[in-house]
Design a protein around this motif. Structure first.
Motif, PDB file in Angstrom:
ATOM      1  N   VAL A   1       4.354  14.029  -4.242  1.00 56.04           N
ATOM      2  CA  VAL A   1       3.605  12.820  -4.588  1.00 56.04           C
ATOM      3  C   VAL A   1       2.454  13.238  -5.491  1.00 56.04           C
ATOM      4  CG1 VAL A   1       2.291  10.853  -3.722  1.00 56.04           C
ATOM      5  CG2 VAL A   1       4.226  11.744  -2.396  1.00 56.04           C
ATOM      6  N   VAL A   2       2.357  12.619  -6.645  1.00 55.11           N
ATOM      7  CA  VAL A   2       1.383  13.048  -7.655  1.00 55.11           C
ATOM      8  C   VAL A   2       0.311  11.984  -7.855  1.00 55.11           C
ATOM      9  CG1 VAL A   2       1.064  13.884 -10.010  1.00 55.11           C
ATOM     10  CG2 VAL A   2       3.222  14.338  -8.800  1.00 55.11           C
ATOM     11  N   GLY A   3      -0.941  12.411  -7.786  1.00 58.71           N
ATOM     12  CA  GLY A   3      -2.069  11.556  -8.136  1.00 58.71           C
ATOM     13  C   GLY A   3      -2.540  11.906  -9.535  1.00 58.71           C
ATOM     14  N   GLY A   4      -3.386  11.070 -10.100  1.00 59.50           N
ATOM     15  CA  GLY A   4      -3.839  11.295 -11.473  1.00 59.50           C
ATOM     16  C   GLY A   4      -5.347  11.265 -11.619  1.00 59.50           C
ATOM     17  N   ALA A   5      -5.943  12.386 -12.055  1.00 57.65           N
ATOM     18  CA  ALA A   5      -7.376  12.453 -12.318  1.00 57.65           C
ATOM     19  C   ALA A   5      -7.609  12.140 -13.789  1.00 57.65           C
ATOM     20  CB  ALA A   5      -7.921  13.829 -11.957  1.00 57.65           C
ATOM     21  N   LEU A   6      -7.247  10.933 -14.184  1.00 61.85           N
ATOM     22  CA  LEU A   6      -7.402  10.455 -15.551  1.00 61.85           C
ATOM     23  C   LEU A   6      -8.109   9.102 -15.503  1.00 61.85           C
ATOM     24  CD1 LEU A   6      -4.845  12.431 -15.886  1.00 61.85           C
ATOM     25  CD2 LEU A   6      -4.333  11.067 -17.903  1.00 61.85           C
ATOM     26  N   PRO A   7      -8.824   8.720 -16.579  1.00 59.07           N
ATOM     27  CA  PRO A   7      -9.042   9.460 -17.817  1.00 59.07           C
ATOM     28  C   PRO A   7      -9.998  10.638 -17.638  1.00 59.07           C
ATOM     29  CG  PRO A   7     -10.325   7.442 -17.824  1.00 59.07           C
ATOM     30  CD  PRO A   7      -9.456   7.392 -16.598  1.00 59.07           C
ATOM     31  N   ALA A   8     -10.041  11.500 -18.648  1.00 55.90           N
ATOM     32  CA  ALA A   8     -10.906  12.677 -18.598  1.00 55.90           C
ATOM     33  C   ALA A   8     -12.365  12.234 -18.505  1.00 55.90           C
ATOM     34  CB  ALA A   8     -10.694  13.535 -19.839  1.00 55.90           C
ATOM     35  N   GLN A   9     -13.103  12.830 -17.568  1.00 56.80           N
ATOM     36  CA  GLN A   9     -14.507  12.474 -17.377  1.00 56.80           C
ATOM     37  C   GLN A   9     -15.436  13.653 -17.622  1.00 56.80           C
ATOM     38  OE1 GLN A   9     -15.056  10.363 -13.602  1.00 56.80           O
ATOM     39  NE2 GLN A   9     -12.907   9.740 -13.635  1.00 56.80           N
ATOM     40  N   GLY A  10     -14.882  14.745 -18.142  1.00 57.10           N
ATOM     41  CA  GLY A  10     -15.711  15.901 -18.446  1.00 57.10           C
ATOM     42  C   GLY A  10     -16.142  16.692 -17.235  1.00 57.10           C
ATOM     43  N   GLY A  11     -15.509  16.438 -16.074  1.00 54.16           N
ATOM     44  CA  GLY A  11     -15.935  17.121 -14.865  1.00 54.16           C
ATOM     45  C   GLY A  11     -15.112  18.335 -14.511  1.00 54.16           C
ATOM     46  N   VAL A  12     -14.067  18.627 -15.261  1.00 48.67           N
ATOM     47  CA  VAL A  12     -13.187  19.764 -14.956  1.00 48.67           C
ATOM     48  C   VAL A  12     -13.134  20.687 -16.161  1.00 48.67           C
ATOM     49  CG1 VAL A  12     -10.851  20.467 -14.351  1.00 48.67           C
ATOM     50  CG2 VAL A  12     -11.804  18.366 -13.377  1.00 48.67           C
TER      51      VAL A  12
ATOM     52  N   PRO B   1      -7.396   7.832  -7.175  1.00 37.99           N
ATOM     53  CA  PRO B   1      -6.627   6.935  -6.310  1.00 37.99           C
ATOM     54  C   PRO B   1      -5.428   7.641  -5.685  1.00 37.99           C
ATOM     55  CG  PRO B   1      -7.189   5.858  -8.385  1.00 37.99           C
ATOM     56  CD  PRO B   1      -7.548   7.307  -8.533  1.00 37.99           C
ATOM     57  N   TRP B   2      -5.157   7.308  -4.438  1.00 42.78           N
ATOM     58  CA  TRP B   2      -4.029   7.829  -3.663  1.00 42.78           C
ATOM     59  C   TRP B   2      -4.046   9.361  -3.529  1.00 42.78           C
ATOM     60  CZ3 TRP B   2      -2.857   3.773  -7.232  1.00 42.78           C
ATOM     61  CH2 TRP B   2      -2.623   2.539  -6.604  1.00 42.78           C
ATOM     62  N   LEU B   3      -5.221   9.955  -3.670  1.00 48.43           N
ATOM     63  CA  LEU B   3      -5.314  11.412  -3.567  1.00 48.43           C
ATOM     64  C   LEU B   3      -4.963  11.878  -2.160  1.00 48.43           C
ATOM     65  CD1 LEU B   3      -6.074  14.063  -5.005  1.00 48.43           C
ATOM     66  CD2 LEU B   3      -8.431  13.707  -4.232  1.00 48.43           C
ATOM     67  N   ARG B   4      -5.300  11.092  -1.153  1.00 50.09           N
ATOM     68  CA  ARG B   4      -5.035  11.494   0.235  1.00 50.09           C
ATOM     69  C   ARG B   4      -3.544  11.483   0.569  1.00 50.09           C
ATOM     70  NH1 ARG B   4      -8.662   7.516   3.461  1.00 50.09           N
ATOM     71  NH2 ARG B   4      -9.126   6.549   1.436  1.00 50.09           N
TER      72      ARG B   4
ATOM     73  N   GLN C   1       0.822  -1.200   0.000  1.00 49.51           N
ATOM     74  CA  GLN C   1       0.000   0.000   0.000  1.00 49.51           C
ATOM     75  C   GLN C   1       0.859   1.254   0.000  1.00 49.51           C
ATOM     76  OE1 GLN C   1      -3.414  -2.442   2.394  1.00 49.51           O
ATOM     77  NE2 GLN C   1      -2.950  -0.402   3.144  1.00 49.51           N
ATOM     78  N   ALA C   2       1.211   1.695  -1.201  1.00 50.32           N
ATOM     79  CA  ALA C   2       2.023   2.899  -1.380  1.00 50.32           C
ATOM     80  C   ALA C   2       1.664   3.512  -2.728  1.00 50.32           C
ATOM     81  CB  ALA C   2       3.515   2.553  -1.331  1.00 50.32           C
ATOM     82  N   PRO C   3       1.727   4.853  -2.843  1.00 52.12           N
ATOM     83  CA  PRO C   3       1.342   5.531  -4.088  1.00 52.12           C
ATOM     84  C   PRO C   3       2.437   5.461  -5.159  1.00 52.12           C
ATOM     85  CG  PRO C   3       2.027   7.151  -2.478  1.00 52.12           C
ATOM     86  CD  PRO C   3       2.073   5.818  -1.774  1.00 52.12           C
ATOM     87  N   TYR C   4       3.067   4.310  -5.285  1.00 54.60           N
ATOM     88  CA  TYR C   4       4.220   4.166  -6.175  1.00 54.60           C
ATOM     89  C   TYR C   4       3.817   4.266  -7.650  1.00 54.60           C
ATOM     90  CZ  TYR C   4       8.538   2.210  -8.106  1.00 54.60           C
ATOM     91  OH  TYR C   4       9.693   2.021  -8.821  1.00 54.60           O
ATOM     92  N   ALA C   5       2.804   3.504  -8.053  1.00 55.96           N
ATOM     93  CA  ALA C   5       2.390   3.516  -9.457  1.00 55.96           C
ATOM     94  C   ALA C   5       1.925   4.905  -9.880  1.00 55.96           C
ATOM     95  CB  ALA C   5       1.273   2.490  -9.675  1.00 55.96           C
ATOM     96  N   ALA C   6       1.095   5.534  -9.059  1.00 50.21           N
ATOM     97  CA  ALA C   6       0.534   6.830  -9.424  1.00 50.21           C
ATOM     98  C   ALA C   6       1.606   7.890  -9.575  1.00 50.21           C
ATOM     99  CB  ALA C   6      -0.498   7.259  -8.384  1.00 50.21           C
ATOM    100  N   THR C   7       2.514   7.989  -8.592  1.00 50.16           N
ATOM    101  CA  THR C   7       3.497   9.074  -8.649  1.00 50.16           C
ATOM    102  C   THR C   7       4.526   8.838  -9.749  1.00 50.16           C
ATOM    103  OG1 THR C   7       4.655  10.592  -7.155  1.00 50.16           O
ATOM    104  CG2 THR C   7       5.299   8.273  -7.054  1.00 50.16           C
ATOM    105  N   CYS C   8       4.792   7.571 -10.105  1.00 58.69           N
ATOM    106  CA  CYS C   8       5.724   7.298 -11.208  1.00 58.69           C
ATOM    107  C   CYS C   8       5.089   7.616 -12.564  1.00 58.69           C
ATOM    108  CB  CYS C   8       6.171   5.834 -11.172  1.00 58.69           C
ATOM    109  SG  CYS C   8       7.391   5.457  -9.904  1.00 58.69           S
ATOM    110  N   VAL C   9       3.817   7.264 -12.723  1.00 59.37           N
ATOM    111  CA  VAL C   9       3.148   7.466 -14.013  1.00 59.37           C
ATOM    112  C   VAL C   9       2.720   8.917 -14.197  1.00 59.37           C
ATOM    113  CG1 VAL C   9       1.095   6.898 -15.363  1.00 59.37           C
ATOM    114  CG2 VAL C   9       2.373   5.083 -14.222  1.00 59.37           C
ATOM    115  N   TYR C  10       1.928   9.420 -13.239  1.00 57.15           N
ATOM    116  CA  TYR C  10       1.343  10.747 -13.385  1.00 57.15           C
ATOM    117  C   TYR C  10       2.302  11.868 -12.974  1.00 57.15           C
ATOM    118  CZ  TYR C  10      -2.896   7.946 -13.705  1.00 57.15           C
ATOM    119  OH  TYR C  10      -3.837   7.012 -14.079  1.00 57.15           O
ATOM    120  N   GLY C  11       3.349  11.501 -12.259  1.00 61.74           N
ATOM    121  CA  GLY C  11       4.337  12.479 -11.854  1.00 61.74           C
ATOM    122  C   GLY C  11       5.615  12.366 -12.646  1.00 61.74           C
ATOM    123  N   LEU C  12       6.434  11.371 -12.329  1.00 56.65           N
ATOM    124  CA  LEU C  12       7.767  11.264 -12.905  1.00 56.65           C
ATOM    125  C   LEU C  12       7.754  11.173 -14.428  1.00 56.65           C
ATOM    126  CD1 LEU C  12      10.790  10.830 -11.727  1.00 56.65           C
ATOM    127  CD2 LEU C  12      10.468   8.546 -12.651  1.00 56.65           C
TER     128      LEU C  12
END
Length: 367
Positions: free
Chosen positions: A110-121, A161-164, A74-85
């Motif tokens: 630490v970076v989270g990802g609000a993807l894919p686009a859902q038309g809410g922003v 995911p991992w937004l907190r 349980q660590a935000p590893y995937a998110a921060t590597c993909v959406y951040g690094l």
């Protein structure tokens, strides 16, 4: 195609396996509950396993995420590597890379990802004005001109995911342009509990300051989304491999009528099907990652990997739980955690039918 890991990729994978194996134990995971383990994530960053991804490539990251999936760490590893690094390294300006990458690598960002686009922003007038200037030639579409400045985002994303755990979030607006926003001014987080313990939250944006990542028409959104699909397919391959390994160990030791369960033909066939499904997830993720690293088109390959991860992944984790019999239904049993992760990844990647429809449309249009 050659999926043979390089020496650096092999060493990084082995190091990741040791860290996840030592720190993502059943006892520590129970203690973490539905939250993340900050000590584990700090260990990954200290070992250089975040920063190394820029050199190891997407295939290297897939190999590392397999090890995370095996232990459901349980660590935000995937998110921060993909959406951040990888997102910043591939599509950020030189100034953004210099400013953001060191913090991502050491874990302070630490970076989270609000993807894919859902038309809410949606973008504010300020951002739309920038795009109008681009059309008039006042600002280059590369998004690397300082004149593009800052934008403001308004709207909400139901689940990130991992937004907190995050300090920043990568957001796709209604026009599928990527924006990086620091959590704070203009942002709100409401905790959301998912099937898997991913420290998720609902993101609310109220004129939140953000900076563009990649310019319009640069393909940044499609690239980051395909990268994410490939990476999370690799994570699913690890989840499935871990579930199947537990099932094999259980059926080899659990006896029924004086014989191990593993000697029963029905058990063997079920396990064999799960093994083939797991290998299909792995090889399609490897192919998509290899093609990205080689600079080849890979969007359809990423969708293929996502389809296998979604469809086959849920079959495998169901099998892993089923082969444990009544023990698999125990919420505290380690195999149940694999079941929860597998079903969450199935939902996160999109149902098989949705992914297959998108893949079919791309093929039909010759993309």
């Amino acid at each position: 195609m050659d999926f043979t890991p390089t020496e650096a990729q092999t060493e990084a994978r082995d190091l990741a396996a040791r860290i996840f194996g030592d720190l993502a134990t059943h006892e520590r995971l129970k203690t973490a509950g539905t939250g993340s383990d900050p000590e584990l994530f700090k260990a990954l960053c200290t070992a250089g396993l975040v920063g190394a991804v820029t050199e190891l490539g997407l295939l290297g990251l897939v190999l590392l995420l397999e090890e995370q999936g095996r232990t459901t760490a349980q660590a935000p590893y995937a998110a921060t590597c993909v959406y951040g690094l990888l997102a910043v390294a591939s599509h950020g300006t030189p100034e953004q890379r210099e400013r953001l990458l060191p913090g991502i690598e050491d874990g302070s960002v630490v970076v989270g990802g609000a993807l894919p686009a859902q038309g809410g922003v949606r973008a504010t007038e300020q951002q739309r004005g920038v795009r109008a200037a681009e059309r008039q030639g006042a600002v280059r579409a590369s998004g690397q001109d300082k004149a593009s400045g800052q934008g403001e985002l308004t709207g909400s994303v139901p689940v990130v995911p991992w937004l907190r755990d995050a300090t920043h979030v990568l957001v796709a607006d209604t026009d599928r342009r990527l924006w990086l926003a620091a959590l704070g001014e203009g942002t709100g987080i409401t905790p959301v509990e998912l099937t898997a313990p991913w420290s998720a939250g609902r993101l609310t944006l109220d004129r939140a300051p953000a900076e563009p990542l990649g310019g319009p028409g640069t393909g940044a959104y499609a690239d980051v989304l395909a990268t994410a699909r490939t990476a999370f397919a690799g994570l699913q391959a690890g989840v499935c491999a871990g579930s199947l390994a537990r099932a094999v160990a259980h059926t080899n030791t659990r006896e029924q009528f004086g014989r191990p369960l593993a000697t029963r033909q029905a058990v063997q066939l079920r396990a064999a099907d799960a093994h083939m499904d797991t290998e299909a997830i792995r090889v399609t993720a490897y192919e998509a990652a290899w093609r990205r690293d080689a600079g080849l088109p890979y969007v359809t390959h990423a969708l293929t990997a996502a389809w296998w991860a979604s469809e086959a992944g849920q079959r495998v984790v169901h099998t892993g739980q089923h082969l444990h019999g009544g023990a698999g239904a125990d919420l505290d049993h380690p195999v149940h955690r694999h079941f929860l992760w597998g079903r969450q990844l199935d939902a996160y990647l999109g149902s098989g039918a949705e992914v297959l429809q998108e893949l079919g449309e791309l093929i039909a249009h010759g993309e």
